[in-house]
Design an enzyme around this catalytic site. Sequence first.
Site, PDB file in Angstrom:
ATOM      1  N   GLY A  72       3.600 -10.920 -40.316  1.00 53.78           N
ATOM      2  CA  GLY A  72       3.776 -12.236 -40.952  1.00 53.78           C
ATOM      3  C   GLY A  72       3.849 -13.373 -39.959  1.00 53.78           C
ATOM      4  N   CYS A 130      -5.312 -14.151 -41.585  1.00 58.60           N
ATOM      5  CA  CYS A 130      -4.146 -13.257 -41.612  1.00 58.60           C
ATOM      6  C   CYS A 130      -3.829 -12.872 -43.057  1.00 58.60           C
ATOM      7  CB  CYS A 130      -2.933 -13.934 -40.981  1.00 58.60           C
ATOM      8  SG  CYS A 130      -1.485 -12.850 -41.005  1.00 58.60           S
ATOM      9  N   GLY A 244     -12.052  -4.664 -33.782  1.00 56.73           N
ATOM     10  CA  GLY A 244     -11.792  -3.718 -34.854  1.00 56.73           C
ATOM     11  C   GLY A 244     -12.054  -2.283 -34.451  1.00 56.73           C
TER      12      GLY A 244
HETATM   13  C1  LIG Z   1       0.843  -5.508 -34.954  1.00 57.40           C
HETATM   14  C2  LIG Z   1      -0.329  -6.420 -35.108  1.00 57.40           C
HETATM   15  C3  LIG Z   1      -0.152  -7.811 -35.059  1.00 57.40           C
HETATM   16  C4  LIG Z   1      -1.237  -8.663 -35.208  1.00 57.40           C
HETATM   17  N1  LIG Z   1      -1.044 -10.012 -35.122  1.00 57.40           N
HETATM   18  C5  LIG Z   1      -2.115 -10.854 -35.193  1.00 57.40           C
HETATM   19  C6  LIG Z   1      -1.941 -12.252 -35.025  1.00 57.40           C
HETATM   20  O1  LIG Z   1      -0.850 -12.769 -34.779  1.00 57.40           O
HETATM   21  N2  LIG Z   1      -3.057 -13.036 -35.132  1.00 57.40           N
HETATM   22  C7  LIG Z   1      -4.319 -12.529 -35.360  1.00 57.40           C
HETATM   23  O2  LIG Z   1      -5.286 -13.291 -35.425  1.00 57.40           O
HETATM   24  N3  LIG Z   1      -4.495 -11.188 -35.496  1.00 57.40           N
HETATM   25  C8  LIG Z   1      -3.421 -10.354 -35.421  1.00 57.40           C
HETATM   26  N4  LIG Z   1      -3.621  -8.998 -35.536  1.00 57.40           N
HETATM   27  C9  LIG Z   1      -4.986  -8.488 -35.791  1.00 57.40           C
HETATM   28  C10 LIG Z   1      -5.662  -8.052 -34.488  1.00 57.40           C
HETATM   29  O3  LIG Z   1      -5.803  -9.127 -33.580  1.00 57.40           O
HETATM   30  C11 LIG Z   1      -7.048  -7.444 -34.776  1.00 57.40           C
HETATM   31  O4  LIG Z   1      -7.888  -8.428 -35.357  1.00 57.40           O
HETATM   32  C12 LIG Z   1      -6.987  -6.254 -35.736  1.00 57.40           C
HETATM   33  O5  LIG Z   1      -5.838  -5.466 -35.478  1.00 57.40           O
HETATM   34  C13 LIG Z   1      -8.228  -5.368 -35.671  1.00 57.40           C
HETATM   35  O6  LIG Z   1      -8.399  -4.824 -34.383  1.00 57.40           O
HETATM   36  P1  LIG Z   1      -7.911  -3.326 -33.993  1.00 57.40           P
HETATM   37  O7  LIG Z   1      -8.472  -2.388 -35.018  1.00 57.40           O
HETATM   38  O8  LIG Z   1      -8.447  -3.103 -32.601  1.00 57.40           O
HETATM   39  O9  LIG Z   1      -6.408  -3.350 -34.023  1.00 57.40           O
HETATM   40  C14 LIG Z   1      -2.545  -8.128 -35.413  1.00 57.40           C
HETATM   41  C15 LIG Z   1      -2.720  -6.738 -35.435  1.00 57.40           C
HETATM   42  C16 LIG Z   1      -1.649  -5.887 -35.295  1.00 57.40           C
HETATM   43  C17 LIG Z   1      -1.877  -4.392 -35.331  1.00 57.40           C
END
Ligand SMILES: Cc1cc2nc3c(=O)[nH]c(=O)nc-3n(C[C@H](O)[C@H](O)[C@H](O)COP(=O)(O)O)c2cc1C
Length: 306
Positions: A72, A130, A244
């Site tokens: 959040g 988000c 991703g």
């Molecule tokens: C714990 C957590 C916190 C995240 N916080 C943010 C955030 O503050 N802002 C944002 O743009 N994406 C946020 N993301 C999304 C990631 O930047 C990314 O787009 C998403 O996790 C997909 O990539 P991944 O599969 O490599 O994790 C968050 C992801 C995770 C797991």
Amino acid sequence: MSKLAVSVGSVRLKNPVLVASGCFGVGREYGELFDLSLLGGIVTKTVTREPRAGNPAPRLWETPSGMLNSIGLANPGIEVFIEKEIPFLNDVGCAVVVSIAGKVFEDFEELVRRLDPIECIDAIEINVSCPNVKEGGLAFGTSPETVESLVATLRPLTAKPLWVKLTPDATDIALIGRSAVNGGADALCAINTLTGMEIDVGRRVPRIGNIFAGLSGPAIRPVALAKVFTLHSALPDIPIVGIGGISEAGDAIAHMLAGASAVQVGSGIFRSPHLPLEVIRGIAEYCEFFDFAGARDITGALIIEG
Ligand SMILES: Cc1cc2nc3c(=O)[nH]c(=O)nc-3n(C[C@H](O)[C@H](O)[C@H](O)COP(=O)(O)O)c2cc1C
């Protein structure tokens, strides 16, 4: 110039590997494990105008090949971010991208005005994707009109590159991407997490305090690749940053073959803190093995037969 160097529009990166927002903070803790200057860049945890406590616990749940999070956008707000984190980011030795989010346009405008004069910031990533906030997240990111007018409002406020981070939850991601570009976006980042939910059937309650959460990790990689490929096909001249499900070098290379100029490593870092460095090494080996003159040549090099 190093073989690994790439550009995302006007932003030059020493290699194509950044760390994704929310998965690395500003890198303070990881800086104790490895030299942050080895990274292509750091995308900071999304910062908002005012401090945010975030969503009710539980906020995390492990899923098959992935995880749900509902943080959040917990963060200390722009005032504290500038005072505490900018001096640290000033010395990291890699590209710095600051992620911002707001509930209304004025929040985004104020954030851009505050960040504009700060020299060490190479780009601003606009988070309109988000799934874990009521206002400004998906409500903005799934509307082409809102995305275009938000970016157009921010464009005159700074000369810094504006990257727009897109949601996979939009029906037509190319439409949203085109709207961002029409508003003046310099690059598109895809993807943020997918909206998900888990249920404890014994207790008959949601696993996550906020009910809904964002799904990330290897489970979303095929979705992310499809979105990157769709964006690159629709907007071949716009730089794309692929995000991703990257949990090894081959995953990052797949993003680049699909059309990404650079990638961001997200939740894979929780399993393996050195993952970004392994990915950088793997991309170098791939270039060597397959005779690519440089990492930039991998972008869009997918072969579609027939
Ligand atoms: C714990 C957590 C916190 C995240 N916080 C943010 C955030 O503050 N802002 C944002 O743009 N994406 C946020 N993301 C999304 C990631 O930047 C990314 O787009 C998403 O996790 C997909 O990539 P991944 O599969 O490599 O994790 C968050 C992801 C995770 C797991």
